[in-house]
Design an enzyme around this catalytic site. Structure first.
Site, PDB file in Angstrom:
ATOM      1  N   HIS A   1      47.483  74.478  38.082  1.00  0.00           N
ATOM      2  CA  HIS A   1      47.960  74.992  39.372  1.00  0.00           C
ATOM      3  C   HIS A   1      47.915  73.850  40.389  1.00  0.00           C
ATOM      4  O   HIS A   1      47.029  73.000  40.336  1.00  0.00           O
ATOM      5  CB  HIS A   1      47.055  76.137  39.849  1.00  0.00           C
ATOM      6  CG  HIS A   1      47.664  76.982  40.914  1.00  0.00           C
ATOM      7  ND1 HIS A   1      47.634  76.625  42.240  1.00  0.00           N
ATOM      8  CD2 HIS A   1      48.345  78.144  40.846  1.00  0.00           C
ATOM      9  CE1 HIS A   1      48.260  77.542  42.948  1.00  0.00           C
ATOM     10  NE2 HIS A   1      48.707  78.477  42.132  1.00  0.00           N
TER      11      HIS A   1
ATOM     12  N   ASP B   1      49.462  83.742  35.948  1.00  0.00           N
ATOM     13  CA  ASP B   1      50.473  84.139  34.956  1.00  0.00           C
ATOM     14  C   ASP B   1      49.926  84.253  33.540  1.00  0.00           C
ATOM     15  O   ASP B   1      50.626  84.741  32.654  1.00  0.00           O
ATOM     16  CB  ASP B   1      51.624  83.122  34.980  1.00  0.00           C
ATOM     17  CG  ASP B   1      52.338  83.164  36.320  1.00  0.00           C
ATOM     18  OD1 ASP B   1      52.360  82.130  37.010  1.00  0.00           O
ATOM     19  OD2 ASP B   1      52.821  84.254  36.684  1.00  0.00           O
TER      20      ASP B   1
HETATM   21  C1  SDX Z   1      52.481  80.050  40.142  1.00  0.00           C
HETATM   22  O1  SDX Z   1      51.760  77.471  44.268  1.00  0.00           O
HETATM   23  C2  SDX Z   1      51.403  78.700  44.009  1.00  0.00           C
HETATM   24  O2  SDX Z   1      50.598  79.282  44.706  1.00  0.00           O
HETATM   25  C3  SDX Z   1      52.109  79.342  42.834  1.00  0.00           C
HETATM   26  C4  SDX Z   1      51.588  80.696  42.393  1.00  0.00           C
HETATM   27  C5  SDX Z   1      51.838  81.769  43.421  1.00  0.00           C
HETATM   28  O3  SDX Z   1      51.120  82.780  43.404  1.00  0.00           O
HETATM   29  O4  SDX Z   1      52.824  81.638  44.176  1.00  0.00           O
HETATM   30  O5  SDX Z   1      50.180  80.624  42.143  1.00  0.00           O
HETATM   31  C6  SDX Z   1      52.271  81.157  41.117  1.00  0.00           C
HETATM   32  O6  SDX Z   1      53.497  79.419  40.175  1.00  0.00           O
HETATM   33  C7  SDX Z   1      51.378  79.713  39.172  1.00  0.00           C
HETATM   34  C8  SDX Z   1      51.712  78.448  38.295  1.00  0.00           C
HETATM   35  C9  SDX Z   1      52.569  78.932  37.134  1.00  0.00           C
HETATM   36  N1  SDX Z   1      53.079  77.769  36.337  1.00  0.00           N
HETATM   37  C10 SDX Z   1      52.654  77.544  35.117  1.00  0.00           C
HETATM   38  O7  SDX Z   1      51.762  78.176  34.552  1.00  0.00           O
HETATM   39  C11 SDX Z   1      53.410  76.410  34.421  1.00  0.00           C
HETATM   40  C12 SDX Z   1      52.414  75.457  33.746  1.00  0.00           C
HETATM   41  N2  SDX Z   1      51.695  74.702  34.767  1.00  0.00           N
HETATM   42  C13 SDX Z   1      52.210  73.393  35.109  1.00  0.00           C
HETATM   43  O8  SDX Z   1      53.601  73.282  35.066  1.00  0.00           O
HETATM   44  C14 SDX Z   1      51.515  72.798  36.321  1.00  0.00           C
HETATM   45  O9  SDX Z   1      50.178  73.058  36.196  1.00  0.00           O
HETATM   46  C15 SDX Z   1      51.972  73.236  37.711  1.00  0.00           C
HETATM   47  C16 SDX Z   1      53.413  72.979  37.916  1.00  0.00           C
HETATM   48  C17 SDX Z   1      51.677  74.667  37.927  1.00  0.00           C
HETATM   49  C18 SDX Z   1      51.173  72.410  38.716  1.00  0.00           C
HETATM   50  O10 SDX Z   1      51.424  71.110  38.423  1.00  0.00           O
HETATM   51  P1  SDX Z   1      51.171  69.977  39.560  1.00  0.00           P
HETATM   52  O11 SDX Z   1      50.281  70.451  40.629  1.00  0.00           O
HETATM   53  O12 SDX Z   1      52.490  69.427  39.971  1.00  0.00           O
HETATM   54  O13 SDX Z   1      50.314  68.974  38.814  1.00  0.00           O
HETATM   55  P2  SDX Z   1      50.852  67.996  37.758  1.00  0.00           P
HETATM   56  O14 SDX Z   1      52.075  68.561  37.135  1.00  0.00           O
HETATM   57  O15 SDX Z   1      50.936  66.668  38.383  1.00  0.00           O
HETATM   58  O16 SDX Z   1      49.688  68.090  36.703  1.00  0.00           O
HETATM   59  C19 SDX Z   1      48.569  67.262  36.849  1.00  0.00           C
HETATM   60  C20 SDX Z   1      48.324  66.726  35.428  1.00  0.00           C
HETATM   61  C21 SDX Z   1      49.561  66.101  34.797  1.00  0.00           C
HETATM   62  O17 SDX Z   1      49.116  65.122  33.893  1.00  0.00           O
HETATM   63  P3  SDX Z   1      49.218  63.542  34.347  1.00  0.00           P
HETATM   64  O18 SDX Z   1      50.663  63.294  34.775  1.00  0.00           O
HETATM   65  O19 SDX Z   1      48.260  63.395  35.501  1.00  0.00           O
HETATM   66  O20 SDX Z   1      48.828  62.768  33.114  1.00  0.00           O
HETATM   67  O21 SDX Z   1      47.970  67.851  34.586  1.00  0.00           O
HETATM   68  C22 SDX Z   1      48.947  67.977  33.553  1.00  0.00           C
HETATM   69  C23 SDX Z   1      50.175  67.207  33.986  1.00  0.00           C
HETATM   70  O22 SDX Z   1      50.879  66.728  32.850  1.00  0.00           O
HETATM   71  N3  SDX Z   1      49.217  69.402  33.430  1.00  0.00           N
HETATM   72  C24 SDX Z   1      49.313  70.063  32.296  1.00  0.00           C
HETATM   73  C25 SDX Z   1      49.546  71.392  32.644  1.00  0.00           C
HETATM   74  N4  SDX Z   1      49.607  71.491  33.964  1.00  0.00           N
HETATM   75  C26 SDX Z   1      49.419  70.262  34.450  1.00  0.00           C
HETATM   76  N5  SDX Z   1      49.219  69.657  30.995  1.00  0.00           N
HETATM   77  C27 SDX Z   1      49.356  70.628  30.064  1.00  0.00           C
HETATM   78  N6  SDX Z   1      49.584  71.930  30.340  1.00  0.00           N
HETATM   79  C28 SDX Z   1      49.686  72.351  31.618  1.00  0.00           C
HETATM   80  N7  SDX Z   1      49.910  73.638  31.882  1.00  0.00           N
END
Ligand code: SDX
Length: 441
Positions: A318, A376
């Site tokens: 998140h 989710d």
């Molecule tokens: C919602 O914002 C809100 O409040 C949203 C929400 C709401 O109520 O409105 O809470 C609802 O959208 C919840 C989130 C639902 N999405 C998912 O479950 C999709 C999977 N999650 C990821 O796509 C990710 O965690 C995000 C998009 C949710 C957040 O990503 P960020 O904040 O942009 O962080 P990032 O992508 O930079 O991740 C940080 C690191 C990265 O690695 P590095 O580049 O630093 O090496 O963590 C890794 C990412 O690759 N990472 C994951 C991961 N999520 C982040 N690796 C594996 N699996 C994951 N799920």
């Protein structure tokens, strides 16, 4: 933090000093305290004083507005609405009470709640002509595509409530959107399966009405299961509002242009659809089904950790929570309650989810990146258990989040400091050059 007579914002005269080593000049910027949580540096005059913009792709640490609706502490895993913790609201309140509070000052008393529920109930029908919009979609269209289209068209049917400067019209629009979203969403489902639309009924609660419109048919009575209705209401409550997430920020940005609230909420629906945001609940169930058996979990955890692999664990991670999403905890508990109450002794997807969570939370990669289950991760399992089709999961999120979108929109319109949202950029393209005549190119 120094105190300066120059700084004067938000009831504090604290400030931070930026020293620009390219000019040797120092500049003071006011530090604004909130009622809780991090202070913000007011950089409204940064460009004027320094000639520089800030740069924060994804707005990871940029405050876009002041708000009194919802507070999230990502490190502590706290979510509260107007001071009430989400766990407390889930246990002792309900979705209609939260909707009332997000549009007013506090939770309603009995009389206020009864009046609000009556208003919402009596706005739940949609204009008959709107039914023809559905015929324009292929039967197999994703329901979110229908939601974007139909909600965007609402302003054509309610010209009497799109004057954003009229507080009475703002309130009517908020009521109409909260009331009509379940009807529009259920119709999208009925259309996709070729069944007749079911009209809302005033003798049912908000959640019961939605379930009835989703699963009743004209040929038979459809008694709504109270366990399912309670779970539905709790899911609506947990998804109601969440500070300045991507879809809410989209609604605020669209609304800041003066676009009508129906169009602004339609923009929010489109933003929510993405799998990184509201589309994740549908993606989680598809992911759990693809994993299929617990012995394949390590393979998927490794894929999620592989920097060369685009795959991510849906339902994990998140932007704000670097701890357990409190909504996920409530939903995990609700999962077991609902499955037990429905007599579902064994849900394979829940087994996989629980084992996947256990493995991920022990894994160094997830620990180091502070990746925890988000809202989710478990919601889809409950929705599946109560009979919701996977394609409707994000529609449910949109129905629930409508109150958050319209409350945030209303707060923005009523904010005297509100202005047109217009971010800047770092330009790295070609510098000035002359056009070469076509025959010479
Ligand atoms: C919602 O914002 C809100 O409040 C949203 C929400 C709401 O109520 O409105 O809470 C609802 O959208 C919840 C989130 C639902 N999405 C998912 O479950 C999709 C999977 N999650 C990821 O796509 C990710 O965690 C995000 C998009 C949710 C957040 O990503 P960020 O904040 O942009 O962080 P990032 O992508 O930079 O991740 C940080 C690191 C990265 O690695 P590095 O580049 O630093 O090496 O963590 C890794 C990412 O690759 N990472 C994951 C991961 N999520 C982040 N690796 C594996 N699996 C994951 N799920």
């Amino acid at each position: 933090m120094a105190k300066s007579p120059a700084a004067n914002s938000g009831g504090s005269n604290e400030y931070v000093t930026l020293t620009d080593h390219s000019t040797g000049k120092s500049h003071d910027f006011p530090l604004m305290p909130g009622s809780t949580g991090p202070k913000v540096i007011n950089i409204g005059k940064l460009y004027g004083q320094t000639g520089h913009f800030t740069y924060d792709p994804g707005f990871t640490c940029t405050g876009a507005c002041e708000s009194k609706l919802t507070y999230i502490d990502g490190e502590a895993g706290i979510l509260m609405h107007k001071g009430y913790m989400i766990e407390d609201l889930a246990e002792h309140s309900d979705y209609m009470e939260l909707c009332y509070m997000l549009l007013n000052d506090d939770l309603p008393n009995k009389a206020e709640k009864a009046e609000f529920v009556k208003i919402i109930t009596e706005h739940s029908m949609i204009h008959e002509q709107l039914k023809t919009f559905y015929d324009g979609f292929r039967r197999g269209a994703h329901p979110m595509a229908i939601m974007c289209g139909v909600v965007g068209a609402l302003s054509a049917f309610y010209p009497d409530s799109i004057d954003i400067l009229d507080p009475v019209q703002r309130k009517i629009t908020a009521h109409r959107l909260v009331a009509k979203m379940p009807t529009i969403g259920a119709m999208a489902y009925k259309y996709s399966i070729g069944q007749p639309f079911i009209y809302p009924r005033n003798d049912l609660t908000y959640a019961e009405n939605f379930l009835h419109m989703m699963f009743a048919v004209p040929a038979a009575e459809y008694p709504v299961n109270p366990v399912v209705a309670k779970a539905m209401d709790r899911i609506f409550l947990l998804h109601a509002d969440h500070e300045q997430n991507a879809s809410t920020s989209t609604v605020r940005l669209a609304g800041s242009t003066g676009a009508n609230p129906f169009a602004s909420v339609a923009a929010g629906i489109a933003a929510l659809w993405g799998p990184a945001h509201g589309g994740a609940n549908e993606a989680v169930i598809n992911m759990l089904a693809e994993i299929g058996t617990p012995d394949r979990i390590p393979e998927y955890v490794d894929k999620a950790k592989d920097p060369e692999d685009e795959f991510r664990l849906f339902g994990f991670g998140h932007r704000v929570y670097k701890n357990y999403d409190p909504r996920a905890k409530v939903l995990q508990e609700s999962c077991h309650e609902v499955l037990n109450a429905l007599g579902i002794e064994h849900e394979p997807l829940l087994d996989i989810a629980v084992q996947l969570e256990e493995m991920a939370l022990k894994d160094e990669y997830f620990i180091e990146k502070k990746l925890f289950p988000n809202v989710d991760f478990y919601s889809g399992i409950i929705l599946k258990a109560i009979g919701m089709p996977t394609t409707m999961f994000t529609v449910l999120f949109a129905i629930a989040r409508t109150i958050g979108w319209i409350a945030q929109w209303k707060e923005m319109i009523e904010d005297p400091t509100q202005k047109l949202g217009r971010p800047r950029q770092l330009y790295t393209g070609a510098t000035e050059r002359s056009v070469v005549a076509l025959h010479k190119r």
